[in-house]
Design an enzyme around this catalytic site. Structure first.
Site: not given
Length: 619
Positions: A47-49
């Site tokens: 889920g990280c950006t």
């Protein structure tokens, strides 16, 4: 209901023993996945950006690394100082999954964000070490089935839980950090595919692992920027260029095992080793969002408008329309596609994952300078919790002890924990996005703007002190960082108090006088429809996923992120957390500003939160 989810642990684990849990030789468990191996069908923790900005693309000449760490909303983070250490001959870094790597005689000091428990490893999500090398790790990616068959991931290999620690301990330059990661992967293997960044004030590198023993890295051009989500992004890899590095035999291995055909196509790293599932809207929407947000001066398409996510693949790096400031990056971590056709507030269509999300458990922006001493010139801007309800605070490397609340908290609500203070504000904000969201973000941005305005003067004063007395210069900025950390907590407390008071006022009036509008003037909010809100039903069980990030939506269909994981299984991409993906009922999520989810419903939800909290305390 949504409020119940904050009291539902994702994993039962005992807190780490008191003391320096981040000391270098301590053992750890690497990966929260059951077997320590991440494949294309195992996307529970994605889920990280990530954003990387070259020094000539930034507004002040800094190299910028930024990332949101997205995970289950009740997984507390601690901010930690890891001191420099001396190690005896033959000492090794040991991970509980079996990875061992020799320690140098001396390891460097750095600050980091660490998981509340080391049960699954330290997970030092960012670091700026004493040599000015910054690290952010990781964004989880995937490999395709053909790659997994010919070069499987290694359960005891390098993983997110360890990689930041290993690099921050010993890297004098970004290139050394890249080479270290590559050496470990080639010798010991990688237990999961991931992307990460290593930089200093001179240069920034993107690293992507591709299989059990292959990897590639690219130096970000100084006048360009990069945006990555949970997909491999590297394409061309020219190992004859000083701007690329990679594993021995990377391209030949792909050809020998039919991962690409050199007779008919050029080698493309992501196509050969990655999976098309990663290019689903769950990931590529955020890449599109970054290009749309920062602009694309040298884009390979006509016109100013960025083609929609289906127009992939996008270039790995591009020039921005205008130089990118730290403030711009702060705002991007809160981006929910405002003022675009994908704006969550303006459409009832099912939407993919946004950048700004309630599932962010910490976010950081590393501002790395080419000139000046690291302790007083580099800075880690960090938000404890989602930036949608937490301000960024400037933590200079001179700081060697974080305020106690920032070192407390686990997976259960704790009023003494900074993580839970900001998590509570996030819960309140998203109970009624339209009512409380604008007020919360306005106060947070005002707080940050004051910090940014005084940054230059603070650093100028520190530089003057450095010439006279290095210790005083360190103390000056360390004290400033600590003061801002406490001020941020005070801000959260004030906003929570105001929201609770406002909801109580409105609900009290509505119960006693259902036909009279009761709106506190200081909030300047739109007066709710008394008759409509008085009769407004609570969300039904069929909509439970809208409110509870830990509850399956019941539709038995796969999420858009990986084509295989249901909401109940996806600790970072469920509907309540992602702020953009609709539930099976087709209605927009609560944190997408559902018009009907007004103050009356918010009051009911707050009451439930209080009741559940009281019950938990009784247990």
């Amino acid at each position: 209901m949504m409020v119940l989810s904050v009291l539902t642990p994702v994993a039962a684990a005992a807190p780490a023993a008191d003391g320096d849990a981040s000391a270098a030789p301590a053992a750890e468990t690497e990966s929260p996945t059951p077997d320590g191996v991440q494949t294309e069908t195992d996307a529970e923790y994605r889920g990280c950006t990530m954003v990387i900005v070259g020094k000539n693309a930034s507004a002040d000449g800094s190299v910028v690394l930024a990332r949101t760490e997205d995970y289950s909303g009740n997984w507390a983070k601690h901010f930690r100082h890891v001191p420099a250490e001396t190690h005896p001959e033959g000492a090794t870094f040991e991970a509980a999954n079996g990875l061992e790597w020799p320690l140098p005689n001396e390891t460097y000091a750095y600050n980091a964000a660490q998981d509340w428990t080391t049960e699954w490893g330290r997970f030092h999500e960012f670091a700026i070490n004493s040599e000015g090398v910054g690290v952010t790790a990781t964004t989880t990616t995937s490999i395709n089935e053909d790659v997994e068959e010919v070069d499987p991931l290694v359960e005891g290999g390098l993983a997110e839980a360890s990689v930041t620690t290993l690099v921050a301990q010993r890297a004098d330059t970004p290139r050394e950090g890249v080479e270290l990661v590559g050496e470990i992967v080639e010798q010991e293997g990688a237990s999961e595919p991931f992307a990460m960044a290593v930089a200093n004030g001179t240069e920034a590198w993107l690293i992507e692992t591709a299989s059990g023993h292959h990897w590639a890295a690219h130096r970000i051009p100084d006048d360009e920027y990069f945006v990555g989500a949970n997909a491999m992004r590297l394409g061309e890899v020219d190992l004859d260029s000083p701007d690329y590095m990679g594993s021995d035999g990377l391209i030949d291995f792909a050809a020998e095992h039919d991962l690409y055909d050199p007779e008919t196509e050029d080698f493309h790293f992501a196509k050969a080793y990655g999976t098309a599932d990663d290019y689903a809207a769950y990931n590529y929407q955020r890449v599109w969002g970054g290009l749309e947000y920062f602009g694309t001066e040298n884009a390979p398409w006509d016109g100013d408008e960025v083609p929609g996510p289906d127009a992939r693949p996008y270039p790995v790096t591009v020039e921005p329309d205008e130089e990118i400031s730290v403030k711009d990056v702060m705002d991007f971590t809160r981006y929910r596609y405002q003022d675009t056709e994908y704006d969550a507030r303006e459409t009832d269509e099912p939407l993919p994952r946004t950048v700004g999300t309630t599932s962010t458990i910490e976010s950081h922006i590393l501002q790395l300078r080419e000139d000046g001493p690291t302790p007083i010139s580099d800075v880690a801007w960090a938000a404890m919790g989602t930036p949608l309800a937490s301000p960024y605070v400037p933590y200079y490397p001179a700081l060697e002890e974080f305020p106690e609340p920032y070192r407390q908290g686990n997976d259960t609500y704790d009023e003494d924990s900074a993580f839970w203070q900001f998590r509570s504000l996030s819960n309140l904000r998203f109970l009624s996005y339209d009512y409380f969201g604008p007020k919360v973000i306005e106060e947070i941005e005002t707080f940050e703007e004051a910090e940014l305005e005084q940054q230059a003067e603070k650093e100028r004063k520190a530089a003057e002190l450095w010439e006279e007395n290095e210790t005083k210069a360190r103390e000056y900025l360390a004290n400033y960082s600590e003061e801002q950390a406490w001020e941020a907590l005070d801000l959260a407390d004030d906003l929570e108090t105001e929201i609770h008071t406002t909801v109580a006022q409105i609900e009290g009036w509505k119960l006693a006088n259902p036909s009279v509008d009761a709106q506190p003037e200081e909030w300047d909010l739109p007066a709710p429809d008394a008759d409509a809100d008085a009769d407004e039903p609570e969300p039904d069980d069929d909509n439970a996923d809208t409110d509870d990030p830990g509850t399956d939506d019941g539709d038995d269909t796969s999420d858009a992120d990986d084509g295989s994981t249901d909401d109940a299984d996806d600790g970072s991409t469920d509907d309540a957390d992602d702020g953009s993906t609709d539930d099976a009922d087709g209605e927009t999520d609560a944190d997408d500003s559902t018009p009907g989810f007004g103050v009356a419903a918010a009051a009911v939800a707050i009451a439930a939160l209080i009741a559940v909290g009281a019950a938990t305390r009784r247990r």
